[in-house]
Design an enzyme around this catalytic site. Structure first.
Site, short mmCIF file in Angstrom:
data_model
loop_
_atom_site.label_atom_id
_atom_site.label_comp_id
_atom_site.label_asym_id
_atom_site.label_seq_id
_atom_site.Cartn_x
_atom_site.Cartn_y
_atom_site.Cartn_z
CG HIS A 189 -2.06 -0.98 1.04
ND1 HIS A 189 -2.70 -1.60 2.07
CD2 HIS A 189 -2.66 -1.43 -0.09
CE1 HIS A 189 -3.65 -2.38 1.59
NE2 HIS A 189 -3.63 -2.30 0.28
NE ARG A 297 -12.76 3.62 -12.52
CZ ARG A 297 -11.60 3.78 -13.15
NH1 ARG A 297 -10.91 4.91 -13.00
NH2 ARG A 297 -11.10 2.81 -13.90
NE ARG A 333 -18.17 2.99 -14.03
CZ ARG A 333 -17.01 2.38 -13.81
NH1 ARG A 333 -16.45 1.67 -14.78
NH2 ARG A 333 -16.39 2.47 -12.66
CD GLU A 432 -17.68 -3.08 -17.16
OE1 GLU A 432 -16.59 -2.86 -16.61
OE2 GLU A 432 -18.73 -2.50 -16.80
CG ASN A 455 -9.19 -1.60 -15.95
OD1 ASN A 455 -8.29 -1.58 -16.78
ND2 ASN A 455 -9.52 -0.55 -15.24
CG ASP A 456 -14.50 -5.19 -14.59
OD1 ASP A 456 -13.73 -5.76 -13.79
OD2 ASP A 456 -15.39 -4.41 -14.24
NE ARG A 466 -10.22 -4.46 -11.91
CZ ARG A 466 -11.00 -3.44 -12.26
NH1 ARG A 466 -12.09 -3.67 -12.98
NH2 ARG A 466 -10.69 -2.23 -11.96
CB CYS A 503 -12.74 4.13 -20.31
SG CYS A 503 -13.87 2.85 -19.74
#
Ligand SMILES: C=C(OP(=O)(O)O)C(=O)O
Length: 574
Positions: A189, A297, A333, A432, A455-456, A466, A503
């Site tokens: 992190h 988002r 979105r 996605e 990504n998805d 992921r 995206c």
């Protein structure tokens, strides 16, 4: 020179400040007078104070760094509520008559040893989180003071055994030139936060130096190469000072591109928009020359609060974004929670496969009350700019039709209230889910645009979670199966004459430019930090040549070959 892990890029040259280890001396003693109630009360109070502190840090990081990085603290809050961790502590108090601080110390040691024994980088990082939260709790139980970092000295390179996100929050980037941690790696992190804060970090030094680091010794670190020099000679200092200057110059040169159009050497225009989660990120994007917002988002609006945001609250944010974008498109979105994104006040069911479960549009269609509130807020904002609405996780035509029906209903409600909105608001869907790519031709009949969420898409096409670090090496955006899905989607959009953009993270990877050119995708939306780097690459690309490379990629059968070909084609710029 010591070779280590380059966890956050950049070069730093400066004197070390060695952070004392945040570990308390807790004598292993039983209670003088057995008073379980008192110990439980002390424990409860310690947990409460720790929780408040972590929540404050989360807010601070959200403001300073960004909402995604702030979610690191959710993992810390979860530890404070973890029934296994807590029952271990309570069990020690109850059965062994030990004071709360002794029980906490023993529970930390127990779990940290257990996780450290696993040969798994991810679990080792989680051990760091347990230590961080546990030590915070201990600090309150012992009444120990917080370890303070120097704030009135010359800038320094911070050296620590390990650095927790909660310690990082309090760092002032003006004072901290770089960071060295003995343990930790790229996925920690702290590394994620250092990258977002732009502080170079090298990690994994444990066992690589016999003597201890000393405050005041001169260090040079390179977070790209993963190297550290202690008391470097003049030549080394000169070489790295030079590199540092070049990186700074590169940054400044890239900044000069903010106002320049993204056009290839042979005249093909690309549109580079930004993925954002807040107004603050929009400001960074605009500074980096974003041509609008390709993905807002909205789920981050719903986080860090105790109830759903009202229509007016949402409208206020959407309107401000639309106005600040000054006529450039803003794609909003609708809520994409579920999977890894949870809301404290909205109990989602425990699921065996949350990424395949109750999430995104599935929740919105199931809870029209929530969905209509958001749609009305988006529609009202559409009177203030080029606002477009985007539905996530679409997997069937039925879902699109239901969402469109609800959009119509939201328009009717606003009409009854006499509110202004754009009745022709463009409606798009995320591509996605493999099913959506497979029926892209049918979906294209129903919407105005596609936005490909790589990504998805990669996760679902390859069946590779992921979020799972153990199989991260299998997460291949350049897998031929992914490329075929991209091709199907783009072809369907072209045949129907609707816009298609990308995206996901792949949009911000400059190596993918030949793929986009070959496919005919001319709009990419990416994180604000990637915009100038990608633009620089576009400006140095010949579309004809790149297209040739892209075409070859589609003929190759293995991800590694494709990635190698694309990497050889570009030299990434930072
Ligand atoms: C952009 C995407 O969505 P998320 O917010 O889930 O990363 C994606 O899946 O590519």
């Amino acid at each position: 020179m010591i070779t280590c892990i380059g966890a956050a890029p950049g070069v730093a040259i400066g004197r070390a400040f060695v952070l004392p280890t945040w570990e308390w001396d807790v004598p292993d003693q039983k209670m003088d007078v057995v008073d379980l109630t008192r110990e439980f009360e002390r424990l409860t109070e310690g947990i409460h104070t720790s929780r408040c502190e972590i929540e404050d840090m989360k807010k601070e990081v959200k403001e300073m760094v960004g909402p995604e990085e702030s979610s690191i603290f959710d993992a810390h809050l979860a530890i404070l509520e973890d029934p296994v961790f807590m029952s271990e502590i309570k069990g020690i108090i109850e059965r062994q008559y030990k004071a709360a601080e002794v029980a906490v110390k023993e529970a930390i040691d127990h779990f940290v040893t257990m996780f450290d024994l696993l040969d798994d980088e991810y679990m080792k990082e989680r051990a760091t989180d347990i230590k961080d939260v546990g030590n915070r709790l201990l600090k309150h139980l012992l009444g120990a003071p917080e370890i303070k970092l120097p704030s009135d000295t010359q800038p320094y390179i911070l050296v620590a055994k390990e650095l927790s996100p909660s310690q990082l929050v309090h760092l002032n980037p003006q004072h901290v030139l770089g960071i060295v941690t003995l343990i930790g790696g790229k996925t920690s992190h702290s590394a994620i936060m250092s990258r977002a804060m732009g502080i170079p970090l090298v990690a994994g030094l444990e066992g690589k130096r016999e003597e201890a680091f000393q405050t005041g010794e001169l260090l040079v670190i390179d977070g790209d190469e993963g190297v550290l020099f202690i008391d470097p000679d003049e030549e080394t200092q000169r070489v790295y000072a030079d590199k540092q200057r070049k990186l700074q110059r590169k940054k400044e040169q890239l900044q000069l591109l903010a106002e320049v159009d993204a056009v290839t050497r042979d005249g093909e225009h690309l549109t580079l928009a930004a993925n954002i989660s807040s107004l603050r990120e929009l400001e960074t994007s605009l500074k980096h020359g974003a041509q609008g917002v390709g993905l807002f988002r909205t789920e981050f609006l719903y986080m860090d609060r105790s109830e759903f945001p009202s229509e007016d609250e949402q409208f206020d944010v959407y309107r401000r974004i639309a106005q600040r974008a000054s006529g450039q498109p803003v794609v909003i979105r609708t809520l994409d929670i579920g999977g890894d994104k949870q809301l404290d006040y909205f109990a989602l069911p425990e699921e065996d496969n949350p990424f395949l479960g109750y999430r995104a549009i599935r929740i919105s269609l199931d809870r029209p009350d929530l969905f209509l509130t958001q749609l009305r807020a988006i529609l009202r904002a559409s009177a203030f700019g080029d606002v477009r609405v985007l539905y996530p996780m679409i997997s069937s035509v039925d879902e699109v039709l239901q969402a469109k029906e609800l959009l119509k209903r939201a328009m009717g409600q606003l009409g009854d209230r006499g509110e202004a909105y754009n009745a022709d608001i463009p409606v798009g869907i995320m591509i996605e889910v493999p099913a959506a790519a497979a029926i892209a031709d049918l979906l294209a009949e129903e919407v105005d645009f596609f936005s490909i969420g790589t990504n998805d898409l990669v996760q679902y096409v390859l069946a590779v979670d992921r979020m799972n670090e153990q199989i991260a090496h299998m997460y291949h955006p350049y897998h031929p199966a992914v490329l075929r899905m991209l091709r199907m989607t783009v072809n369907a959009a072209r045949d129907r004459g609707i816009e298609v953009s990308v995206c996901g993270e792949l949009a911000g990877d400059e190596r993918a430019i030949p793929i986009w050119l070959e496919l005919g995708v001319s709009k990419l939306s990416m994180s604000p930090q990637s915009l100038l780097r990608v633009k620089h690459r576009v400006l140095n690309t010949s579309a004809a040549e790149a297209r040739d490379t892209g075409r070859q990629c589609f003929r190759l059968g293995r991800s590694g070959e494709i990635e190698r070909l694309l990497s050889a084609y570009v030299t990434p710029v930072r």
